[in-house]
Design a protein around this motif. Structure first.
Motif, PDB file in Angstrom:
ATOM      1  N   UNK A 386      11.397 -14.835  -3.030  1.00 56.74           N
ATOM      2  CA  UNK A 386      12.059 -13.899  -3.944  1.00 56.74           C
ATOM      3  C   UNK A 386      12.717 -12.740  -3.187  1.00 56.74           C
ATOM      4  N   UNK A 387      12.013 -12.162  -2.212  1.00 57.10           N
ATOM      5  CA  UNK A 387      12.471 -10.921  -1.590  1.00 57.10           C
ATOM      6  C   UNK A 387      13.014 -11.097  -0.173  1.00 57.10           C
ATOM      7  N   UNK A 388      12.833 -12.260   0.433  1.00 62.17           N
ATOM      8  CA  UNK A 388      13.385 -12.506   1.749  1.00 62.17           C
ATOM      9  C   UNK A 388      12.816 -11.577   2.800  1.00 62.17           C
ATOM     10  N   UNK A 389      13.669 -11.084   3.653  1.00 59.76           N
ATOM     11  CA  UNK A 389      13.215 -10.301   4.794  1.00 59.76           C
ATOM     12  C   UNK A 389      12.662  -8.929   4.394  1.00 59.76           C
ATOM     13  N   UNK A 390      12.817  -8.552   3.133  1.00 60.64           N
ATOM     14  CA  UNK A 390      12.246  -7.299   2.630  1.00 60.64           C
ATOM     15  C   UNK A 390      10.902  -7.520   1.934  1.00 60.64           C
ATOM     16  N   UNK A 391      10.342  -8.734   2.035  1.00 62.76           N
ATOM     17  CA  UNK A 391       9.097  -9.055   1.345  1.00 62.76           C
ATOM     18  C   UNK A 391       7.903  -8.369   1.990  1.00 62.76           C
ATOM     19  N   UNK A 392       6.843  -8.193   1.200  1.00 63.43           N
ATOM     20  CA  UNK A 392       5.532  -7.832   1.711  1.00 63.43           C
ATOM     21  C   UNK A 392       4.614  -9.031   1.529  1.00 63.43           C
ATOM     22  N   UNK A 393       3.634  -9.176   2.433  1.00 67.67           N
ATOM     23  CA  UNK A 393       2.727 -10.321   2.403  1.00 67.67           C
ATOM     24  C   UNK A 393       1.296  -9.851   2.630  1.00 67.67           C
ATOM     25  N   UNK A 394       0.362 -10.694   2.222  1.00 73.05           N
ATOM     26  CA  UNK A 394      -1.042 -10.469   2.561  1.00 73.05           C
ATOM     27  C   UNK A 394      -1.377 -11.253   3.819  1.00 73.05           C
ATOM     28  N   UNK A 395      -2.104 -10.630   4.744  1.00 78.05           N
ATOM     29  CA  UNK A 395      -2.515 -11.312   5.970  1.00 78.05           C
ATOM     30  C   UNK A 395      -3.938 -10.882   6.323  1.00 78.05           C
ATOM     31  N   UNK A 396      -4.817 -11.825   6.607  1.00 82.87           N
ATOM     32  CA  UNK A 396      -6.200 -11.471   6.927  1.00 82.87           C
ATOM     33  C   UNK A 396      -6.277 -10.467   8.078  1.00 82.87           C
ATOM     34  N   UNK A 397      -7.097  -9.447   7.882  1.00 80.81           N
ATOM     35  CA  UNK A 397      -7.270  -8.418   8.894  1.00 80.81           C
ATOM     36  C   UNK A 397      -6.233  -7.321   8.845  1.00 80.81           C
ATOM     37  N   UNK A 398      -5.173  -7.512   8.044  1.00 80.08           N
ATOM     38  CA  UNK A 398      -4.095  -6.518   7.962  1.00 80.08           C
ATOM     39  C   UNK A 398      -3.826  -6.071   6.535  1.00 80.08           C
ATOM     40  N   UNK A 399      -4.369  -6.776   5.560  1.00 87.45           N
ATOM     41  CA  UNK A 399      -4.082  -6.445   4.170  1.00 87.45           C
ATOM     42  C   UNK A 399      -2.658  -6.798   3.803  1.00 87.45           C
ATOM     43  N   UNK A 400      -2.053  -5.970   2.954  1.00 91.00           N
ATOM     44  CA  UNK A 400      -0.672  -6.191   2.513  1.00 91.00           C
ATOM     45  C   UNK A 400       0.259  -5.291   3.331  1.00 91.00           C
ATOM     46  N   UNK A 401       1.298  -5.909   3.888  1.00 88.31           N
ATOM     47  CA  UNK A 401       2.226  -5.165   4.749  1.00 88.31           C
ATOM     48  C   UNK A 401       3.588  -5.842   4.743  1.00 88.31           C
ATOM     49  N   UNK A 402       4.650  -5.134   5.169  1.00 84.78           N
ATOM     50  CA  UNK A 402       5.980  -5.766   5.240  1.00 84.78           C
ATOM     51  C   UNK A 402       5.963  -6.962   6.179  1.00 84.78           C
ATOM     52  N   UNK A 403       6.657  -8.009   5.790  1.00 86.26           N
ATOM     53  CA  UNK A 403       6.658  -9.215   6.615  1.00 86.26           C
ATOM     54  C   UNK A 403       7.254  -8.939   7.988  1.00 86.26           C
ATOM     55  N   UNK A 407       5.408  -9.742  11.585  1.00 90.63           N
ATOM     56  CA  UNK A 407       6.021 -10.602  12.600  1.00 90.63           C
ATOM     57  C   UNK A 407       6.123  -9.861  13.931  1.00 90.63           C
ATOM     58  N   UNK A 408       6.608  -8.634  13.891  1.00 88.73           N
ATOM     59  CA  UNK A 408       6.796  -7.880  15.136  1.00 88.73           C
ATOM     60  C   UNK A 408       5.471  -7.561  15.819  1.00 88.73           C
ATOM     61  N   UNK A 409       4.475  -7.181  15.048  1.00 92.31           N
ATOM     62  CA  UNK A 409       3.207  -6.751  15.637  1.00 92.31           C
ATOM     63  C   UNK A 409       2.319  -7.914  16.062  1.00 92.31           C
ATOM     64  N   UNK A 410       2.320  -9.007  15.300  1.00 94.38           N
ATOM     65  CA  UNK A 410       1.307 -10.040  15.523  1.00 94.38           C
ATOM     66  C   UNK A 410       1.865 -11.441  15.725  1.00 94.38           C
ATOM     67  N   UNK A 411       2.808 -11.853  14.886  1.00 93.49           N
ATOM     68  CA  UNK A 411       3.174 -13.268  14.866  1.00 93.49           C
ATOM     69  C   UNK A 411       4.106 -13.664  15.997  1.00 93.49           C
ATOM     70  N   UNK A 412       4.997 -12.784  16.423  1.00 95.83           N
ATOM     71  CA  UNK A 412       5.857 -13.137  17.556  1.00 95.83           C
ATOM     72  C   UNK A 412       5.038 -13.385  18.828  1.00 95.83           C
TER      73      UNK A 412
END
Length: 495
Positions: A386-403, A407-412
């Motif tokens: 729905x929101x694309x690159x402006x979306x927020x997501x839930x991630x274990x250990x981080x709660x809800x944060x901008x996608x 990506x920049x902090x953890x997934x890359x």
């Protein structure tokens, strides 16, 4: 989906025979999994890219038969709509400079195909949904002249018993009714394949489900349909609705849709094929003459054609694939969440991010899916669409944060570590993941560029249809120049 079929009429006896045969095939598949008869020592990857055809006015060109005849390359095949074709890339390993070679080979193939398509009066576009599509382009006459497509259309509407309502609420609202599956042809995708062992399959599928929303947010490229601005990846809700065999009453009873995210983490690939058989009636109850149990008893490998055909009519966003190649069976995860385009460079960067991240997540000591509900992964998926690159997501250990922050902090870094495990050249790793990084830093992907350009053109006084055509005309040279979308120039709103 374009596999040829000979039978077009089905009796009650056909359906009963098919149900018995597919259950027998499921038992044979279970035996094969127990006996570890699968090829996985040298895992390969593959890719499919669906393309749109347009004419000189940037409208859909219903000419895929003529274009394929002009291209004359077996790697290019038909797709559902007459304005679609698909390129299937040969399997390859992930190591060294393979990503660079893949990018060069894909650009060369597409450039040559574009030159030949022009001779047939068409041009090729890699985009999730063609912005200039109008409702009149997606009637039954738009379906490719392939008996299987026509048969699927008939069987889906026979199962529904009524016309299909498509409802999408986004920035604008779309509400249309159709008597054909042709709107599905608007959805043009990129599919990544990854061969895995039976023992690894569940981990890689679960990891792919977790990454699906992130992939969609980063690569969204389908914000427009029928002149309406909807979701940033409108392909997702459109595809989920365009092949829905359920009437409103059947949906209310909790019957599963044929396009679905799933409902639970799995422990084996068998879980997915068993769900297919248990939950979904056959759309194409076609049986071959061979007994898979007898074939297996002879020490040969059965094709399991009924199981495979049925699996091809259940449209999971991460689909299990069973195939026999050179006499050896293998399993693949087919990752189906990404749109086509905008460029080859963006597509290869999307592939590098997926293959790197999914390996790290699949092989983690503490699997992420043990820390996250399946429903949270599904909510991430639809929120990112729905929101694309402006979306927020839930991630274990981080709660809800901008996608983008996630990506920049953890997934890359995790994707980079996964590419290292695959043996990818560090220079290629950094170049491709650098494209993903810049999208996050600039908040620019295909969907955001399309919408920004459209609004700028409208601010200059163009009506919606003229602005859509002009936006697509600006898209094309940037696509052909293979400039990553985060570097595409923004349109000025000045009059």
């Amino acid at each position: 989906m374009g596999e040829k079929v000979d039978q077009t009429d089905f009796t009650r006896e056909d359906r009963t025979r098919y149900r018995q045969k597919i259950r027998r095939s499921l038992d044979v598949f279970a035996t094969m999994l127990r006996e570890a008869r699968f090829e996985f020592e040298r895992p390969l990857t593959g890719m499919e890219i669906e393309l749109n055809l347009i004419d000189d006015q940037a409208d859909p060109a219903m000419r895929n038969a003529e274009v394929l005849g002009a291209i004359a390359d077996p790697d290019f095949q038909t797709e559902l709509g007459q304005f679609n074709i698909e390129i299937n890339l040969p399997p390859r390993r992930l190591a060294g400079d393979d990503f660079a070679e893949l990018e060069r080979g894909l650009r060369s193939s597409l450039n040559q195909a574009e030159r030949r398509a022009r001779a047939a009066g068409a041009h090729m576009v890699t985009v999730g949904i063609l912005p200039t599509l109008r409702r009149e382009h997606l009637t039954g006459e738009a379906l490719t002249a392939n008996p299987r497509y026509q048969l699927l259309n008939e069987q889906i509407f026979a199962a529904r018993g009524e016309d299909l309502d498509i409802r999408i609420d986004g920035v604008d609202r779309l509400a249309v009714t159709t008597d054909t599956i042709a709107p599905e042809a608007a959805c043009t995708s990129t599919q990544f394949h990854l061969q895995v062992s039976p023992a690894q399959f569940a981990s890689y599928w679960n990891a792919s489900q977790i990454t699906a929303g992130i992939q969609v947010a980063l690569g969204a490229n389908s914000p427009l349909l029928f002149g309406r601005e909807l979701w940033r990846e409108t392909r997702i809700p459109l595809f989920e609705q365009a092949t829905d065999t359920r009437s409103e009453e059947i949906r209310a009873q909790g019957v599963r849709p044929r396009v679905w995210f799933g409902e639970r983490w799995i422990t084996s690939v068998f879980d997915l094929f068993e769900e297919n058989v248990r939950y979904f009636p056959a759309l194409l109850p076609i049986c071959d003459i061979h007994d898979p149990a007898e074939i297996l008893e002879r020490g040969e490998i059965p094709e399991l054609s009924e199981l495979r055909l049925h699996n091809g009519t259940v449209y999971r966003w991460n689909r299990p694939i069973y195939a026999v190649v050179n006499g050896r069976p293998h399993l693949r995860v087919e990752n189906r969440v990404m749109p086509a385009g905008p460029t080859v460079a963006d597509t290869i960067a999307n592939a590098a991010f997926y293959y790197g991240l999914v390996r790290t997540l699949a092989e983690a000591e503490r699997p992420l899916w043990t820390q996250m509900s399946f429903r949270a992964a599904e909510e991430n998926f639809h929120n990112c669409a729905r929101h694309g690159i402006d979306a927020t997501v839930f991630w274990p250990g981080h709660g809800t944060l901008p996608v983008t922050e996630l990506v920049l902090r953890k997934l890359l870094p995790q994707a980079a570590a996964g590419l290292d495990l695959w043996g990818v050249n560090p220079a290629q790793r950094d170049r491709l993941l650098g494209i993903i990084e810049q999208r996050c830093l600039r908040h620019r992907n295909g969907a955001s560029w399309q919408v920004e350009t459209l609004h700028a053109l409208e601010a200059q006084g163009q009506d919606r249809q003229r602005a859509l055509h002009e936006m697509l005309r600006r898209y094309l040279p940037l696509m052909h120049d293979n400039i990553p979308v985060h570097e595409w120039p923004a349109a000025s709103r000045a009059l």
